[in-house]
Every structure is written in C-alpha cells, then in structure tokens.
Motif scaffolding. Structure first.
Motif, PDB file in Angstrom:
ATOM      1  N   ASP A 149      23.403  21.313  54.569  1.00 30.45           N
ATOM      2  CA  ASP A 149      24.678  22.206  54.162  1.00 30.45           C
ATOM      3  C   ASP A 149      24.781  23.346  54.857  1.00 30.45           C
ATOM      4  OD1 ASP A 149      25.982  19.873  52.766  1.00 30.45           O
ATOM      5  OD2 ASP A 149      25.350  20.685  50.919  1.00 30.45           O
ATOM      6  N   ILE A 150      25.687  23.872  55.148  1.00 27.66           N
ATOM      7  CA  ILE A 150      26.143  25.310  55.460  1.00 27.66           C
ATOM      8  C   ILE A 150      26.310  26.188  54.288  1.00 27.66           C
ATOM      9  CG2 ILE A 150      25.979  24.976  57.984  1.00 27.66           C
ATOM     10  CD1 ILE A 150      29.269  24.781  57.566  1.00 27.66           C
ATOM     11  N   ASP A 151      26.361  27.424  54.141  1.00 33.61           N
ATOM     12  CA  ASP A 151      26.847  28.311  53.237  1.00 33.61           C
ATOM     13  C   ASP A 151      28.509  28.097  52.838  1.00 33.61           C
ATOM     14  OD1 ASP A 151      28.328  30.420  54.590  1.00 33.61           O
ATOM     15  OD2 ASP A 151      26.363  30.640  55.355  1.00 33.61           O
ATOM     16  N   ASP A 152      28.709  28.556  51.736  1.00 37.61           N
ATOM     17  CA  ASP A 152      30.173  28.486  51.277  1.00 37.61           C
ATOM     18  C   ASP A 152      31.204  29.185  52.332  1.00 37.61           C
ATOM     19  OD1 ASP A 152      29.141  26.931  49.206  1.00 37.61           O
ATOM     20  OD2 ASP A 152      29.340  28.626  47.589  1.00 37.61           O
ATOM     21  N   ILE A 153      30.891  30.228  52.695  1.00 33.70           N
ATOM     22  CA  ILE A 153      31.487  31.011  53.382  1.00 33.70           C
ATOM     23  C   ILE A 153      32.109  30.347  54.724  1.00 33.70           C
ATOM     24  CG2 ILE A 153      32.008  33.149  54.630  1.00 33.70           C
ATOM     25  CD1 ILE A 153      30.320  34.693  52.618  1.00 33.70           C
ATOM     26  N   LEU A 154      30.930  29.907  55.307  1.00 32.72           N
ATOM     27  CA  LEU A 154      31.098  29.266  56.758  1.00 32.72           C
ATOM     28  C   LEU A 154      31.865  27.685  56.510  1.00 32.72           C
ATOM     29  CD1 LEU A 154      30.473  29.947  59.331  1.00 32.72           C
ATOM     30  CD2 LEU A 154      28.298  28.715  59.278  1.00 32.72           C
ATOM     31  N   GLN A 155      31.859  27.141  55.407  1.00 27.26           N
ATOM     32  CA  GLN A 155      32.333  25.934  54.791  1.00 27.26           C
ATOM     33  C   GLN A 155      33.543  26.311  54.976  1.00 27.26           C
ATOM     34  OE1 GLN A 155      31.049  22.941  52.064  1.00 27.26           O
ATOM     35  NE2 GLN A 155      28.926  23.708  52.077  1.00 27.26           N
ATOM     36  N   ASP A 156      34.259  27.349  54.399  1.00 31.08           N
ATOM     37  CA  ASP A 156      35.781  27.620  54.201  1.00 31.08           C
ATOM     38  C   ASP A 156      36.222  27.495  55.635  1.00 31.08           C
ATOM     39  OD1 ASP A 156      35.889  27.691  51.614  1.00 31.08           O
ATOM     40  OD2 ASP A 156      35.677  29.681  51.588  1.00 31.08           O
ATOM     41  N   ARG A 157      35.437  27.851  56.875  1.00 31.99           N
ATOM     42  CA  ARG A 157      36.207  28.000  58.117  1.00 31.99           C
ATOM     43  C   ARG A 157      36.043  26.678  58.651  1.00 31.99           C
ATOM     44  NH1 ARG A 157      35.601  32.414  55.500  1.00 31.99           N
ATOM     45  NH2 ARG A 157      35.375  34.349  56.309  1.00 31.99           N
ATOM     46  N   THR A 158      35.710  25.671  58.375  1.00 27.07           N
ATOM     47  CA  THR A 158      35.130  24.492  59.082  1.00 27.07           C
ATOM     48  C   THR A 158      35.917  23.103  58.689  1.00 27.07           C
ATOM     49  OG1 THR A 158      33.258  23.778  57.631  1.00 27.07           O
ATOM     50  CG2 THR A 158      32.842  25.299  59.571  1.00 27.07           C
ATOM     51  N   LEU A 187      49.965   9.980  64.645  1.00 25.57           N
ATOM     52  CA  LEU A 187      48.668  10.765  64.561  1.00 25.57           C
ATOM     53  C   LEU A 187      48.602  11.991  63.472  1.00 25.57           C
ATOM     54  CD1 LEU A 187      46.014  11.625  65.951  1.00 25.57           C
ATOM     55  CD2 LEU A 187      47.348  12.885  67.585  1.00 25.57           C
ATOM     56  N   THR A 188      49.995  12.456  63.418  1.00 22.96           N
ATOM     57  CA  THR A 188      50.201  13.476  62.430  1.00 22.96           C
ATOM     58  C   THR A 188      49.949  13.113  60.915  1.00 22.96           C
ATOM     59  OG1 THR A 188      52.010  14.338  63.565  1.00 22.96           O
ATOM     60  CG2 THR A 188      51.925  15.356  61.422  1.00 22.96           C
ATOM     61  N   ASN A 189      50.349  11.746  60.779  1.00 17.74           N
ATOM     62  CA  ASN A 189      50.070  11.136  59.436  1.00 17.74           C
ATOM     63  C   ASN A 189      48.374  11.211  59.117  1.00 17.74           C
ATOM     64  OD1 ASN A 189      52.676  11.228  58.428  1.00 17.74           O
ATOM     65  ND2 ASN A 189      52.739   9.019  59.415  1.00 17.74           N
ATOM     66  N   ARG A 190      47.734  10.588  60.089  1.00 21.05           N
ATOM     67  CA  ARG A 190      46.488  10.500  59.946  1.00 21.05           C
ATOM     68  C   ARG A 190      45.656  11.873  59.773  1.00 21.05           C
ATOM     69  NH1 ARG A 190      47.248   6.873  64.314  1.00 21.05           N
ATOM     70  NH2 ARG A 190      46.070   8.146  66.087  1.00 21.05           N
ATOM     71  N   MET A 191      45.999  13.133  60.319  1.00 19.32           N
ATOM     72  CA  MET A 191      45.351  14.093  60.317  1.00 19.32           C
ATOM     73  C   MET A 191      45.693  14.693  58.880  1.00 19.32           C
ATOM     74  SD  MET A 191      43.685  14.770  63.062  1.00 19.32           S
ATOM     75  CE  MET A 191      43.159  13.230  62.809  1.00 19.32           C
ATOM     76  N   PHE A 192      47.126  14.411  58.234  1.00 24.28           N
ATOM     77  CA  PHE A 192      47.298  14.457  56.933  1.00 24.28           C
ATOM     78  C   PHE A 192      46.492  14.011  56.073  1.00 24.28           C
ATOM     79  CE2 PHE A 192      51.474  16.612  58.060  1.00 24.28           C
ATOM     80  CZ  PHE A 192      51.494  17.558  57.220  1.00 24.28           C
ATOM     81  N   GLU A 193      46.055  12.697  56.147  1.00 21.89           N
ATOM     82  CA  GLU A 193      45.399  11.909  55.432  1.00 21.89           C
ATOM     83  C   GLU A 193      43.915  12.573  55.242  1.00 21.89           C
ATOM     84  OE1 GLU A 193      45.710   7.944  56.802  1.00 21.89           O
ATOM     85  OE2 GLU A 193      47.907   7.617  55.791  1.00 21.89           O
ATOM     86  N   MET A 194      43.536  12.999  56.669  1.00 21.39           N
ATOM     87  CA  MET A 194      42.128  13.505  56.590  1.00 21.39           C
ATOM     88  C   MET A 194      41.993  14.808  56.032  1.00 21.39           C
ATOM     89  SD  MET A 194      40.179  13.850  60.268  1.00 21.39           S
ATOM     90  CE  MET A 194      38.619  14.646  60.458  1.00 21.39           C
ATOM     91  N   CYS A 212      40.075  18.030  51.610  1.00 18.63           N
ATOM     92  CA  CYS A 212      40.387  18.454  50.329  1.00 18.63           C
ATOM     93  C   CYS A 212      39.564  18.419  49.171  1.00 18.63           C
ATOM     94  CB  CYS A 212      41.801  18.671  50.043  1.00 18.63           C
ATOM     95  SG  CYS A 212      42.334  19.800  48.593  1.00 18.63           S
ATOM     96  N   ARG A 213      39.708  17.107  48.999  1.00 14.68           N
ATOM     97  CA  ARG A 213      39.055  16.269  47.830  1.00 14.68           C
ATOM     98  C   ARG A 213      37.260  16.685  47.738  1.00 14.68           C
ATOM     99  NH1 ARG A 213      42.638  12.252  48.890  1.00 14.68           N
ATOM    100  NH2 ARG A 213      41.112  10.797  49.990  1.00 14.68           N
ATOM    101  N   GLU A 214      36.900  16.499  48.853  1.00 12.84           N
ATOM    102  CA  GLU A 214      35.545  16.642  49.265  1.00 12.84           C
ATOM    103  C   GLU A 214      34.939  18.045  48.933  1.00 12.84           C
ATOM    104  OE1 GLU A 214      33.543  16.906  53.307  1.00 12.84           O
ATOM    105  OE2 GLU A 214      33.211  14.883  52.789  1.00 12.84           O
ATOM    106  N   ARG A 215      36.114  19.038  49.330  1.00 13.97           N
ATOM    107  CA  ARG A 215      35.685  20.481  48.917  1.00 13.97           C
ATOM    108  C   ARG A 215      35.718  20.601  47.506  1.00 13.97           C
ATOM    109  NH1 ARG A 215      36.392  24.424  52.626  1.00 13.97           N
ATOM    110  NH2 ARG A 215      35.434  22.912  53.894  1.00 13.97           N
ATOM    111  N   GLN A 216      36.747  19.847  46.949  1.00 15.27           N
ATOM    112  CA  GLN A 216      36.558  20.159  45.273  1.00 15.27           C
ATOM    113  C   GLN A 216      35.375  19.513  44.798  1.00 15.27           C
ATOM    114  OE1 GLN A 216      40.458  18.553  44.256  1.00 15.27           O
ATOM    115  NE2 GLN A 216      41.768  20.388  44.642  1.00 15.27           N
ATOM    116  N   GLU A 217      34.890  18.488  45.104  1.00 12.19           N
ATOM    117  CA  GLU A 217      33.802  17.850  44.613  1.00 12.19           C
ATOM    118  C   GLU A 217      32.551  18.756  44.899  1.00 12.19           C
ATOM    119  OE1 GLU A 217      33.590  14.070  46.616  1.00 12.19           O
ATOM    120  OE2 GLU A 217      35.218  13.257  45.471  1.00 12.19           O
TER     121      GLU A 217
END
Length: 522
Positions: free
Chosen positions: A304-313, A402-409, A414-419
């Motif tokens: 894993d990378i640190d929290d600050i860098l994760q917010d940019r990725t 393609l737009t819908n797939r990026m929204f789903e991604m 977001c769910r992964e980040r919350q977890e």
C-alpha cells in the motif's frame, strides 16, 4: 442521471444529427490577436512628483527608464507557456524539437520559433525542450489541414494495441488506461489529473504495462530509482508523463531521495503544484528555485501507499494471467515501433483538435456532472477528466457505454476507499460505529440537539462490533470519542450517579460530512 451528451449539446457543442461534436459551432474563447495596452512612455516618465526644495530641477529622463517602461508594456497580459505542452486561453500548444531549434505548434494551426528573436504572443518558461515525439510529416499534414482524428476510433485503436500484450481480468481496467493515455496529451486543460496506481503481486505484468504505456503517453518515461534533481527538471521542462516502477523498494533504498520525490507527488496532481529546491548559482550563492510538479504519473508496487498519495490515485489491481489467457510477446519490432508512432501522432492531433472542446465543457457555466454524489470533492477532482474524456469517446460512437463503465468504476473505487478508511482511519471508524449506534441504542435522554447514553451501554455496543471487539477498558473508548467531541460526564439516576456520554447531533453530522461517513437513516 443526465447524460454528458445532453450537457455538451446544452453548451452548443453537440450535433443532434450526427452525435459528433461540431467543431465549427464553437466560438473562439479568446482573440489572441487583440492589441496590447499602450501608454505614452514619455508622458508617464514626465509625470513625477517633485518633493523637497521646489527649486531643485527633476533628474533628466534616461534611455534606460524608457526601455524599462517599454519592456513592461511588452510583457503585459502575455500568457506563460510551458513549451513542452500547455493549454492557455483556449489554445493547445506542443513543443517540437528540430535541428534548427525549438518550435511551438498550436491548435489554431500556427507555429512559432523559440530559437529566433521573433515577436511571439506569449512568454515561455524555457527556450528549449529535451524531447518531442510528434512526427514531422504528420505535423505538416496537420498544419495543412489534411489529417484529423475521431476520439472514438483513437480509443479503439489504443485498446486493441494495448490488449495485444496485456491481459486485463477486468475489462474496465483496459478502458481506464486507454482514456488515461489520451488524457496525458490534454492534461493541462484540467486543474487536476489523476495518478494511476498499479497494485499487484510479482508476475502480474505491472512493469510490462508501464513499458507499453510509456511508449504511447505524452513524453512517457519509466524510471527506477530516479534522483530528485532529474525528476524535478524533467517534469518542469518536458512535462514528462512519469512512470515509477517498484515504488516501495525505492523508498526503502534511499529515504532522503524518496522523501523529495514524495513531496513532488503530493502536489503534482494539480496544475498549480510547485516544489521548491535550493541550488547553488554560478555566482556561488544559494538560490531558491521553483519547479512545476504537474504531470500525469503512474506508480507500480506490491504494498500500500500512504493515505495522502492514495487520495491522488486511481487504483488498478492487476492479476496474474492464466496459461489459457494468451497475449502476444512484447518486442520492439519494426511493426510495433511503426504502430507506436502512428498512435502517438494521432494522440497529438486529438489534443490539438479537441482540447478546446474539452475545456469548454470542463469550465462551462451550464449544468455540471450529474450522478456523482458518491464522490467527495477530492475524488471528483481526479475522476472528472476521466468522465469527460469517456463522454467525448461516447459522443463519437453515439452512445454512453464507456461513460457508464467509468461511473461504475468510480463507485467501486469509492466503496474500496471507504473500506480502507474504516480499517485504517481511527476517526472514520469511530464515526461509522457511532452514527449507527445513535439509531439502534436506547437513549437515556434526548432533545432536539443533544442525546445522552449510558457509558456502559455504549461500551458494550462498541465492543460487539468487529472494529472494536478488542476493547478492554472504557477509558480507551472515552479517549477515542473525545476526537469527535463526545462528552463524558456523570449523571444522577435514581439513587446513583452513573457515567454517561453526551452526543451533539449537529456536531456528529458535521464530522460525518467532513470525513465522508454516510449517516444511516432514522
């Protein structure tokens, strides 16, 4: 959720008949031929306030003063351009390195020499660049209006090429890297541009993917153990798309250098990002130098990378492919190199033709991106360029798949980040449990703003959760609850004084909003 196509058409960009963006319907955003403000230099200099003895005659104007005022006039309102790649006042620029010096090609099909003392309508940060990969014959075709690029066709060409060598267990990951590569050529249209984090075990193809993409991305370069001085100057001068492989190993080997690179990564996802370094000048004195840090970047590593860098990725988890999941072996044959050249040329032309349209939507006053309530501000900052580029591809195809797939991604991300926050951020964990407890647990007292609970019942509630099953003493919980302004007191109940917790509803709502915790409904 309204479509991006509707937004683009609402801005006068889309064509209702063809589904394509009508480039001729866009008014120029700026007239860069407008004359500079002029002043009567001699009058400015002669209007001097005379102080002291009025008998003293004012000093005579000198030629140097006139030259100074003229120099100020010539500099006024000129945009500052990064000669490698930039977007200013509705115009996209790319630097071209030739044997006869450095040139700029613009999206209004103009070209300028930076090596000659010619009058140009902007100021450049550097007179030279180290790298340019735009083919001369394609530049000529572009300037003569003989070559054009459809974003949908370019996207499909990129996808077919990349998936020849890389197997993606998640097809949306292939979509994302193709959009991201396209974005490296228009990154300066946006205020923010996301990093991509390839997070996977050994043998998953991280390094191979970086080498495949670096040959296509704008001034792409794969670095292992880079020195800060090289990285700082390379990004500042060449707007390099940086690929850093084996990121965690680098941080272990040279902590001081890694800290310097990390400082650049922490600000380099935003257009205003700048890092400062102290260097010795030719005179021997130390000077503070400012380096532009903004450029697209891709990191690869196992840990894993640190929290600050994760917010940019945006994280991509790669998996080892099975023996039945076949791909071609990547070798830089003549055919591969030729294909890379064609794709890069198309990417340059794509940026020159479509950057202005992307900017008009990105900075448009009408509408906005709908259906992004699941993203906080930082997440929206890094996903917005991906959404807009995906929509541009969809407009060319006449759909929005393609737009819908990026929204789903983005929703999955977001769910992964919350977890991750739940398992790593103490305040986030406390708020998550506390907000649910306030609904499920019986209250001792309540009014419109403050609710009161027995400290014993709160402790038992927390201890029965997975996150806080390790709790042994109430003091440990009290310390954590103080971080969200939960007060510990004693209150009289019948004949006894018992410990209680007082919780301010408004304060908890405010904390939940700041930390991105979704409050359950009563």
């Amino acid at each position: 959720m309204s479509t991006f196509k509707a937004l683009m058409r609402g801005l006068g960009i889309g064509s209702h008949d063809s589904g394509f963006i009508d480039k001729h319907s866009i008014d120029p955003l700026v007239d860069d031929s407008s004359p500079q403000s002029s002043y009567a230099v001699d009058d400015l200099i002669s209007k001097k306030t005379h102080q002291g003895n009025s008998a003293k005659r004012p000093r005579k104007n000198t030629r140097q003063q006139v030259d100074f005022i003229a120099a100020l006039e010539s500099e006024s309102d000129k945009p500052l351009i990064n000669p490698a790649q930039d977007f200013q006042h509705g115009i996209q620029y790319f630097g071209i390195k030739t044997q006869r010096g450095t040139w700029l090609v613009s999206s209004n099909r103009q070209y300028y020499s930076l090596s000659k003392n010619e009058s140009i309508p902007f100021t450049v940060r550097h007179k030279q660049i180290d790298n340019s990969r735009f083919s001369p014959c394609t530049i000529i075709d572009y300037l003569r209006n003989r070559r054009h690029v459809n974003p949908a066709e370019l996207f499909e060409s990129l996808r077919q090429y990349i998936t020849r060598f890389i197997y993606f267990t998640e097809p949306c990951h292939a979509d994302l890297v193709c959009i991201w590569v396209m974005g490296t050529y228009v990154s300066r249209v946006f205020n923010y541009f996301p990093y991509v984090w390839l997070n996977a075990e050994k043998g998953s193809g991280k390094s191979l993917l970086m080498h495949v993409l670096s040959a296509l991305a704008f001034n792409g370069d794969v670095l292992v153990n880079p020195t800060p001085a090289v990285v700082f100057r390379d990004i500042d001068q060449n707007a390099t798309t940086l690929f850093i492989d084996e990121f965690e190993r680098y941080r272990k080997q040279d902590k001081e250098a890694a800290a310097a690179i990390l400082s650049l990564l922490n600000v380099g996802f935003q257009k205003s990002g700048v890092v400062k370094r102290v260097d010795r000048a030719r005179s021997g004195a130390f000077e503070v130098q400012r380096f532009q840090a903004y450029s697209p970047k891709m990191l690869a590593g196992i840990n894993d990378i640190d929290d600050i860098l994760q917010d940019r990725t945006i994280r991509l988890r790669l998996m080892r492919k099975k023996e039945t999941e076949l791909t071609e072996r990547y070798k830089e044959t003549y055919e591969i190199l030729s294909t890379q050249t064609t794709l890069r040329d198309d990417l340059y032309i794509f940026a020159l033709e479509w950057a202005s349209d992307l900017s008009s939507v990105y900075n448009g006053e009408k509408g906005g991106i709908q259906g992004t309530s699941h993203l906080n501000n930082r997440e929206l900052d890094i996903w917005e360029p991906i959404f807009l580029l995906a929509n541009l591809v969809d407009v060319g195809d006449g759909n929005r798949s393609l737009t819908n797939r990026m929204f789903e991604m983005s929703e999955a991300s977001c769910r992964e980040r919350q977890e991750y926050n739940v398992s790593n951020n103490e305040t986030f964990k406390v708020l998550t449990v506390l907000s649910t407890m306030m609904i499920e647990l019986t209250q001792l007292e309540s009014n419109d703003q403050v609710v009161t609970f027995s400290a014993k019942s709160v402790f038992e509630y927390f201890k029965n959760t997975d996150e806080y099953s390790w709790l042994e003493h109430k003091n440990s919980l009290t310390t954590r609850l103080k971080k969200v302004n939960v007060r510990s007191e004693r209150a009289r109940r019948e004949q006894d004084r018992i410990p209680i917790y007082k919780i301010d509803r408004e304060q908890i709502d405010d904390f939940c909003e700041r930390f991105g915790v979704s409050r359950p409904q009563d």
